[in-house]
Write an enzyme that holds these catalytic residues in place. Structure first.
Site, short mmCIF file in Angstrom:
data_model
loop_
_atom_site.label_atom_id
_atom_site.label_comp_id
_atom_site.label_asym_id
_atom_site.label_seq_id
_atom_site.Cartn_x
_atom_site.Cartn_y
_atom_site.Cartn_z
CG PHE A 119 36.56 53.02 44.60
CD1 PHE A 119 36.49 53.51 46.12
CD2 PHE A 119 37.26 52.33 44.76
CE1 PHE A 119 36.51 52.68 46.99
CE2 PHE A 119 37.85 51.16 45.32
CZ PHE A 119 37.31 51.41 46.82
CD GLN A 233 44.20 46.85 41.05
OE1 GLN A 233 44.19 45.96 41.68
NE2 GLN A 233 44.32 48.13 39.79
CG HIS A 235 45.56 48.58 46.59
ND1 HIS A 235 45.73 49.24 47.42
CD2 HIS A 235 43.96 48.41 46.69
CE1 HIS A 235 44.46 49.92 47.76
NE2 HIS A 235 43.33 48.89 47.34
CG LEU A 245 42.99 46.66 50.48
CD1 LEU A 245 43.75 46.85 49.59
CD2 LEU A 245 41.31 46.13 50.12
CD GLU A 248 41.73 52.89 44.73
OE1 GLU A 248 42.20 52.48 44.60
OE2 GLU A 248 40.23 53.16 43.51
NE ARG A 279 42.83 50.01 43.50
CZ ARG A 279 41.44 49.09 43.09
NH1 ARG A 279 41.85 47.37 43.88
NH2 ARG A 279 40.57 49.32 44.90
CG HIS A 348 44.34 44.18 45.75
ND1 HIS A 348 43.76 44.13 46.56
CD2 HIS A 348 43.76 45.39 44.91
CE1 HIS A 348 42.57 44.10 47.20
NE2 HIS A 348 42.20 45.94 45.38
NE ARG A 383 39.81 45.18 40.44
CZ ARG A 383 40.12 45.24 41.66
NH1 ARG A 383 38.38 45.82 41.71
NH2 ARG A 383 40.93 44.91 42.97
C1 FAD Z 1 41.42 42.68 50.53
C2 FAD Z 1 40.60 42.69 49.12
C3 FAD Z 1 39.67 43.61 48.50
C4 FAD Z 1 39.47 43.72 47.85
N1 FAD Z 1 38.57 45.04 47.79
C5 FAD Z 1 37.54 45.51 47.05
C6 FAD Z 1 36.64 46.62 46.66
O1 FAD Z 1 36.23 47.11 47.19
N2 FAD Z 1 36.07 46.24 45.01
C7 FAD Z 1 35.66 45.21 44.37
O2 FAD Z 1 34.76 45.40 43.48
N3 FAD Z 1 37.42 44.66 44.94
C8 FAD Z 1 37.59 44.11 45.85
N4 FAD Z 1 38.52 43.13 45.28
C9 FAD Z 1 39.15 42.42 45.13
C10 FAD Z 1 37.47 41.20 44.42
O3 FAD Z 1 36.86 41.19 45.82
C11 FAD Z 1 37.23 40.08 44.31
O4 FAD Z 1 38.58 40.83 41.99
C12 FAD Z 1 36.48 38.54 43.83
O5 FAD Z 1 35.61 38.87 45.25
C13 FAD Z 1 37.46 37.80 43.44
O6 FAD Z 1 35.74 37.25 43.54
P1 FAD Z 1 35.25 35.31 42.79
O7 FAD Z 1 34.29 34.91 42.84
O8 FAD Z 1 36.08 35.33 41.02
O9 FAD Z 1 36.42 34.32 43.49
P2 FAD Z 1 37.12 34.76 44.94
O10 FAD Z 1 36.05 34.85 46.45
O11 FAD Z 1 38.42 34.62 45.39
O12 FAD Z 1 36.84 33.33 45.31
C14 FAD Z 1 37.26 31.87 44.74
C15 FAD Z 1 36.51 30.43 45.26
O13 FAD Z 1 37.41 29.38 44.54
C16 FAD Z 1 37.26 28.32 45.50
N5 FAD Z 1 38.71 27.65 45.30
C17 FAD Z 1 39.83 28.11 44.36
N6 FAD Z 1 40.74 27.17 44.08
C18 FAD Z 1 39.76 25.70 44.45
C19 FAD Z 1 40.18 24.55 44.08
N7 FAD Z 1 41.24 24.09 43.76
N8 FAD Z 1 38.42 23.51 44.77
C20 FAD Z 1 37.84 23.78 44.67
N9 FAD Z 1 36.96 25.37 45.16
C21 FAD Z 1 38.77 26.08 44.66
C22 FAD Z 1 37.59 29.22 46.17
O14 FAD Z 1 37.24 27.92 47.77
C23 FAD Z 1 36.74 30.12 46.53
O15 FAD Z 1 35.14 29.43 47.32
C24 FAD Z 1 39.64 43.09 46.74
C25 FAD Z 1 39.75 41.83 46.90
C26 FAD Z 1 40.88 41.34 48.30
C27 FAD Z 1 41.95 40.46 48.37
#
Ligand code: FAD
Length: 568
Positions: A119, A233, A235, A245, A248, A279, A348, A383
């Site tokens: 990666f 970031q 991407h 997306l 990578e 990135r 991203h 990141r």
């Molecule tokens: C397309 C894509 C691909 C990615 N691929 C990778 C990868 O391969 N490897 C990697 O390490 N990272 C990757 N990332 C980054 C990584 O996926 C995210 O940073 C990570 O999953 C975020 O998880 P989280 O638990 O912080 O929040 P999220 O999964 O973003 O969840 C946020 C939560 O908060 C809740 N929420 C938000 N606001 C409120 C509110 N007002 N009231 C109640 N609930 C609320 C939502 O409902 C949700 O449940 C990727 C990101 C994207 C966008």
């Protein structure tokens, strides 16, 4: 106003929120744990993670925790806190095996052991993966595991609006049950904000539309700073035209970037790591190629470069990159087995977030933040891919454990009504019943356009100042009203609250970006092209005040690795 009560309330059901709930429940099965999520739990943005989760699994084959720490610190352009990165790199491997024991179907090597791929920015192929759907499988595994704990209660499609705190101590949150439109307080002894990133500040983004900075704005309004928000970031490979997306992992499996002369241009920018430089470096290279006339232009004027996967071969693409093949065929009519994909840098990841310490604790006693909503900081100014899902697992576990320990020792001290009644009045009297001439969706679109224009891959003081002007004007408009008068599933109301959050976070982002007169990681200032460690080796803290953003700074923790120039 409905009054609910739990021991621990978690806002967010992504990888960080679910992992925290499991840890709290594992340690204290008697604890009542609420997970509040504005979407269905499994629709959190985490399910979109594609490429991998970074961890050192094979020290006997040459990888090491020290190398993971160094790569992450170098990737961060030396803005990461090195004590936090060390804690992180030491803790991720056991999370990979823990997920495996809970049922995670990791992709395998020929010998049956867990497979890893290369990666961007790593000196060893340490991204652990499950095809190109790592987030989907991780979420499925964590959600399944949550259902084994009867003490975890899901509030799905509940929209959290504010943090309740008294004398600097957490008391609970307020939320709207979207199904009924009822307003509620959820009292709790401890809380964790795991509400994800702020990606919808930009229109060309890989994020789901629900990725708005609601939790960050709740923290700002409760007096907590957002840290390092200017670092966003981009991407390198967002598929034209939607921005979906292309992982990578596609470049890790052998995909190459080509300009319109058919040149593999990364040779000129990062001769060592080529397409797998970090990135920020690859994104700047693509934009430079486009600006210097070596990009392509589609019928709608969108400029891009080609990501060529054809040499990987049909079989490997179908085995390891099937998800992005399907995406490319559905959303761009292109089969990557046969033809290159048009890509350009896309918003991203939010490196910044709610200011927390190494244990994820905020300055409000009893309140933690974890995952992309928080800034610990292990990501600094940039990141590395595959480190975010890993961070969500590690700090989900840390904060879940700490919050449970705290809640077990505390006696009940429910919030008094004053703050919640004020919030109810703000949302229902002022917004739900409010009148105003400005369309909130037009405000969101204009904000995103201003951010796309002024705060993209390259920035200037002038461009940022222009974006600040737009945000100030939009904030003053009368957009805080709701045309849909029904209480049930009123997404118009929650969308308006999301726009308000976007504007607050944009203000913090831009204030930090204007002030930071240097280039570091993803913050590339054309007017200040050099990194300036003398003046800027520090974290930005942006506070919300009635007069606007107040900036402060805090030192970066450097343990083993002195800042050096980055080469890939
Ligand atoms: C397309 C894509 C691909 C990615 N691929 C990778 C990868 O391969 N490897 C990697 O390490 N990272 C990757 N990332 C980054 C990584 O996926 C995210 O940073 C990570 O999953 C975020 O998880 P989280 O638990 O912080 O929040 P999220 O999964 O973003 O969840 C946020 C939560 O908060 C809740 N929420 C938000 N606001 C409120 C509110 N007002 N009231 C109640 N609930 C609320 C939502 O409902 C949700 O449940 C990727 C990101 C994207 C966008």
């Amino acid at each position: 106003m409905e009054r609910l009560k739990h021991d621990l309330v978690i806002v967010g059901s992504g990888i960080a929120g679910l992992r925290a709930a499991i840890e709290a429940s594992r340690l204290s099965p008697g604890l009542s744990v609420a997970i509040v999520t504005k979407t269905q739990a499994m629709r959190s943005h985490s399910v979109c993670a594609e490429g991998g989760t970074a961890a050192v699994l094979y020290p006997e084959l040459g990888d090491s925790v020290e190398s993971h720490v160094f790569d992450t610190v170098k990737g961060s352009d030396y803005l990461a806190d090195q004590d936090a990165v060390e804690k992180f790199a030491n803790m991720v491997p056991s999370e990979i095996y823990q997920l495996e024991h809970w049922g995670m179907p990791w992709s395998r090597r020929e010998d049956g052991r867990i497979a890893q791929r290369d990666f961007g920015g790593y000196s060893y192929p340490r991204a652990t993966f499950a095809e190109d759907k790592v987030g989907f499988y991780e979420m499925q595994t964590l959600y399944d595991t949550c259902t084994k704990f009867p003490n975890i209660i899901f509030y799905q499609e509940w929209f959290a609006t504010s943090i309740l705190a008294e004398q600097g101590e957490f008391r609970g949150i307020t939320a709207i049950e979207m199904k009924s439109g009822e307003f509620a307080t959820i009292a709790a002894k401890a809380g964790i904000i795991a509400s994800g990133g702020a990606g919808r500040l930009f229109s060309f983004a890989t994020y789901g539309h629900s990725s708005t900075p609601d939790g960050m704005s709740m923290a700002l309004r409760a007096g907590i700073a957002l840290k390092d928000m200017e670092f966003f970031q981009f991407h390198p490979s967002g598929l034209i035209p939607s921005g979906i997306l292309i992982t990578e992992g596609a470049r890790a499996e052998g995909g190459i970037l080509l300009n319109k002369d058919g040149e593999r241009f990364m040779k000129r920018y990062a001769p060592g790591k080529l397409e797998l430089a970090s990135r920020d470096v690859v994104s700047r290279a693509i934009i430079t190629e486009i600006e210097e006339g070596r990009g392509f232009r589609d019928g709608d004027g969108l400029e891009y470069v080609n990501l060529d996967l054809t040499q990987i071969g049909a079989q490997r693409i179908k085995e390891r990159l099937n998800g992005i093949r399907e995406i490319a065929m559905k959303f761009n009519n292109t089969d990557p087995v046969e033809k290159p994909l048009p890509v350009r840098p896309v918003c991203h990841y939010t490196m910044g977030g709610i200011d927390v310490d190494i244990d994820g604790a905020t300055r409000i006693k009893g309140l933690w933040a974890a995952g992309e909503a928080a800034c610990v900081s292990i990501n600094g100014a940039n990141r590395l891919g595959a480190n975010s899902t890993a961070e969500c697992l590690v700090w989900g576990r840390i904060t879940g454990g700490a919050a449970a320990e705290y809640a077990v020792k505390r006696s009940d001290s429910p919030p008094s009504d004053g703050q919640a009644l004020k919030e109810e009045k703000r949302i229902f009297d002022e917004i739900f019943h409010g009148k105003g001439g400005t369309n909130p969706y037009a405000v969101r679109d204009e904000l995103q356009r201003a951010m796309d224009k002024g705060a993209y891959v390259f920035r200037t003081g002038e461009g940022l100042a222009e974006a600040v002007k737009v945000v100030r004007r939009l904030k003053a408009e009368d957009y805080l009203h709701c045309d849909d008068s029904s209480r049930r599933y009123n997404t118009n109301l929650t969308n308006v609250l999301e726009v308000e959050s976007l504007l607050l976070a944009a203000e913090a982002f831009l204030a930090g970006a204007v002030a930071r007169t240097e280039s570091r990681g993803a913050h590339a200032r054309r007017d200040y092209p050099k990194r300036d460690d003398v003046n800027w080796l520090k974290h930005t803290l942006a506070y919300h005040t009635p007069e606007g953003v107040r900036l402060d700074y805090s030192p970066v923790k450097i343990t083993r690795f002195q800042p050096a120039e980055r080469h890939y």
